[in-house]
Design an enzyme around this catalytic site. Sequence first.
Site, PDB file in Angstrom:
ATOM      1  N   CYS A   1      44.803  53.101  23.547  1.00  0.00           N
ATOM      2  CA  CYS A   1      44.376  52.171  22.502  1.00  0.00           C
ATOM      3  C   CYS A   1      45.172  52.488  21.231  1.00  0.00           C
ATOM      4  O   CYS A   1      45.413  53.651  20.915  1.00  0.00           O
ATOM      5  CB  CYS A   1      42.904  52.225  22.156  1.00  0.00           C
ATOM      6  SG  CYS A   1      41.830  51.818  23.525  1.00  0.00           S
TER       7      CYS A   1
ATOM      8  N   ASN B   1      39.456  54.143  18.870  1.00  0.00           N
ATOM      9  CA  ASN B   1      40.223  54.687  19.990  1.00  0.00           C
ATOM     10  C   ASN B   1      39.529  55.991  20.389  1.00  0.00           C
ATOM     11  O   ASN B   1      39.211  56.803  19.532  1.00  0.00           O
ATOM     12  CB  ASN B   1      41.659  54.941  19.484  1.00  0.00           C
ATOM     13  CG  ASN B   1      42.471  55.821  20.389  1.00  0.00           C
ATOM     14  OD1 ASN B   1      42.175  55.953  21.575  1.00  0.00           O
ATOM     15  ND2 ASN B   1      43.517  56.430  19.847  1.00  0.00           N
ATOM     16  N   GLY B   2      39.255  56.167  21.680  1.00  0.00           N
ATOM     17  CA  GLY B   2      38.561  57.380  22.131  1.00  0.00           C
ATOM     18  C   GLY B   2      37.331  56.975  22.932  1.00  0.00           C
ATOM     19  O   GLY B   2      37.196  55.815  23.327  1.00  0.00           O
TER      20      GLY B   2
ATOM     21  N   LYS C   1      58.109  58.001  39.141  1.00  0.00           N
ATOM     22  CA  LYS C   1      58.819  56.966  38.374  1.00  0.00           C
ATOM     23  C   LYS C   1      58.801  55.643  39.125  1.00  0.00           C
ATOM     24  O   LYS C   1      58.541  54.597  38.552  1.00  0.00           O
ATOM     25  CB  LYS C   1      60.277  57.364  38.095  1.00  0.00           C
ATOM     26  CG  LYS C   1      60.494  58.383  37.044  1.00  0.00           C
ATOM     27  CD  LYS C   1      60.268  57.930  35.610  1.00  0.00           C
ATOM     28  CE  LYS C   1      58.844  58.137  35.171  1.00  0.00           C
ATOM     29  NZ  LYS C   1      58.445  59.449  34.735  1.00  0.00           N
TER      30      LYS C   1
ATOM     31  N   GLU D   1      55.273  54.022  39.191  1.00  0.00           N
ATOM     32  CA  GLU D   1      54.722  53.430  37.973  1.00  0.00           C
ATOM     33  C   GLU D   1      55.539  52.255  37.458  1.00  0.00           C
ATOM     34  O   GLU D   1      54.947  51.306  36.947  1.00  0.00           O
ATOM     35  CB  GLU D   1      54.478  54.470  36.880  1.00  0.00           C
ATOM     36  CG  GLU D   1      55.670  55.235  36.452  1.00  0.00           C
ATOM     37  CD  GLU D   1      55.345  56.324  35.433  1.00  0.00           C
ATOM     38  OE1 GLU D   1      54.289  56.279  34.802  1.00  0.00           O
ATOM     39  OE2 GLU D   1      56.178  57.213  35.269  1.00  0.00           O
TER      40      GLU D   1
ATOM     41  N   LYS E   1      50.424  54.922  27.369  1.00  0.00           N
ATOM     42  CA  LYS E   1      51.301  56.082  27.218  1.00  0.00           C
ATOM     43  C   LYS E   1      50.557  57.362  26.853  1.00  0.00           C
ATOM     44  O   LYS E   1      50.776  58.400  27.443  1.00  0.00           O
ATOM     45  CB  LYS E   1      52.365  55.800  26.163  1.00  0.00           C
ATOM     46  CG  LYS E   1      53.357  56.939  26.060  1.00  0.00           C
ATOM     47  CD  LYS E   1      54.743  56.468  25.892  1.00  0.00           C
ATOM     48  CE  LYS E   1      55.731  57.597  25.974  1.00  0.00           C
ATOM     49  NZ  LYS E   1      56.117  57.923  27.357  1.00  0.00           N
TER      50      LYS E   1
HETATM   51  C1  F6R Z   1      54.736  59.323  33.530  1.00  0.00           C
HETATM   52  C2  F6R Z   1      54.008  59.554  32.312  1.00  0.00           C
HETATM   53  C3  F6R Z   1      52.723  60.306  32.379  1.00  0.00           C
HETATM   54  C4  F6R Z   1      52.701  61.391  31.289  1.00  0.00           C
HETATM   55  C5  F6R Z   1      51.319  62.057  31.246  1.00  0.00           C
HETATM   56  C6  F6R Z   1      51.282  63.192  30.241  1.00  0.00           C
HETATM   57  O1  F6R Z   1      55.928  58.636  33.302  1.00  0.00           O
HETATM   58  O2  F6R Z   1      54.429  59.169  31.252  1.00  0.00           O
HETATM   59  O3  F6R Z   1      52.520  60.843  33.631  1.00  0.00           O
HETATM   60  O4  F6R Z   1      53.699  62.319  31.572  1.00  0.00           O
HETATM   61  O5  F6R Z   1      50.349  61.104  30.911  1.00  0.00           O
HETATM   62  O6  F6R Z   1      51.599  62.746  28.957  1.00  0.00           O
HETATM   63  P1  F6R Z   1      52.050  63.755  27.834  1.00  0.00           P
HETATM   64  O7  F6R Z   1      53.353  64.323  28.227  1.00  0.00           O
HETATM   65  O8  F6R Z   1      52.153  62.910  26.585  1.00  0.00           O
HETATM   66  O9  F6R Z   1      50.990  64.795  27.734  1.00  0.00           O
END
Ligand code: F6R
Length: 614
Positions: free
Chosen positions: A2, A106-107, A491, A494, A609
């Site tokens: 979010c 958000n949360g 990769k 997703e 993300k």
């Molecule tokens: C895959 C991807 C996710 C993140 C995971 C951890 O392409 O982006 O698997 O790697 O959600 O995210 P971070 O690195 O931000 O803790």
Amino acid sequence: MCGIVGFTSLDTPAVGPLVNGLRRLEYRGYDSAGVALESADGIRVFKQTGRVAELDKLLAKELPNDERGKYTIGIAHTRWATHGLPTQANAHPHTADGGRLAIVHNGIIENYASLRAGLEKRGVKFASQTDTEVLAHLIAIFDKGDFLSAASEALKRVEGTYGMAAISARHPGEMIVARKGSPLVIGVGEKDIVVASDVSAIVAYTRQVIYLKDGDIACITPEGVEIHSLDNAPVTREVQEVDWDIGAIEKGGYEHFMLKEIYEQPEALANTIRGRLDPSGATAFLSGLSLTPRELAAVRRVVIVGCGTSLHAGMVGKYLFEKLADLPTSPEQAAEFRYSNPIVGPDDWVIAMSQSGETADTLAAVRESIRKGALVSGLCNVVGSTIAREAGRGVYLHAGPEISVASTKAFTAQVTALLMTALKLGRTRRLSFEDGARLVGEIEKIPDVVREILAGNDAIAKVAEKYASAGDMFFIGRGILYPAALEGALKIKEVAYVHAEGYQAAELKHGPIALLSEKTPVVALLADIPGKEKTLGNVQECRARNAPVIGIATKGDDVAAAAVTDALAIPKTSPEIAPIASVVALQLFAYHVARLRGCEIDQPRNLAKSVTVE
Ligand code: F6R
């Protein structure tokens, strides 16, 4: 997970900056979006299911340009559903007090069910299934004339996490923002103040930012920002300057952020490495670790925690730490680790890997490790992120903002940073000067290795074309290339929605081989590492079941090229660099398969993300 934006200005209409900010944050969630705008006539809310573009269309229809000038304060949200389907009713902002109060959040409010039941008993009617609406009604109930106190009282009753922004027609010109467990940044411009879940929605307006800390609540007006604790004690937070500009978060001529970020890798990795190699000592400088050689020498075990791509990078770390520093190393999925009552203590070094620095599971693992007295470091990309701050020491990747939901440059930067860390640790132990010096040389070459793979993009695209219609794929690797196989499979899952599984090359014959046929391509990682010959044997087993094999192999390796159906060449590297080289080729392969399948590459379905929920 979010995205939140808030905007207030002495004279600039809020709607443009709010929608632009949402576009920047769309990677955090994109199932619905909305804005709430305040004027002397009260608050108007516009929300829509789907992407921010749909909200923009709605605004174009329902809010004529000549009316926009009167709204100089507003809040906005792009959602990744947790409580309730992605419907218009569940989209934020949510309102209370007969539409006079609007909130974005958000949360997750963990005690929302009991709070909701209590509110319903008092006759409050709910318009959505969300946890957020509970917070809106609570603030309205506590509002006895002071907006900040009302929000503080409401937040004191909330268990869980929040980044939130609220406006109220009873308090014209005031915006209340607060955070606990979900990031929130305030950008302080000359005439405007912008609030957002991350700086990418702010840098178009200002690079002067304040990072709120957990437990902070702020009252924002166009004139300034007042920060307090929930107990109403004033708090001072310094204004910091963001060290990158808007160019870093634009596509810069690339069709997708994913492709741009794949191509940025030589420069990103040069930034990760810059100033950190010490050829004269055959080691690395990593000042952010703030660990003396004595402290490093006292470490008895390394635990690397992370999720997704970051976990895969951590798995590569296991091979690096064990080989270079003779230290037993366990990579652990952060949520599993934190709920396992982990056995860690003062002799253990816990390294938390996270691109965003906000992943809830990884953050919880950091907190659990600190509680248990372990030495804890963060290995993060986002400067000032929660994990980086709470770990207190660590290594920043300096890979620049990663916007594509699928992580690319963060992986290669993480492995590079782990390699430098293992080198430093190794040199406090038994790694010789000669071996250290060899590695320094290898690390210096990483950007060029990646550049050479990128130059082979057309060949990778051609092979991708041949396999783009496959429904299932296997990725196999052994040793240090096993995590690279997992990352290649992740990769393509997703971004291209291809069912894919990563396996240790030797494990395939223990069951999964039953699934092989001419319709299940196998991607085999065949770079020069110890055990490559064994993987070549596994390739033969796959081909004997008619499975086509795509080999990622060293340039000039004729044996490997002859063993596979299609070979993609990567430069010759030392085994420590092989995962980086192999994964860059796999990133391009996944990208091209996704492009040919017409997928929404930068924002794949169901994902977000920054995963700030458990
Ligand atoms: C895959 C991807 C996710 C993140 C995971 C951890 O392409 O982006 O698997 O790697 O959600 O995210 P971070 O690195 O931000 O803790």
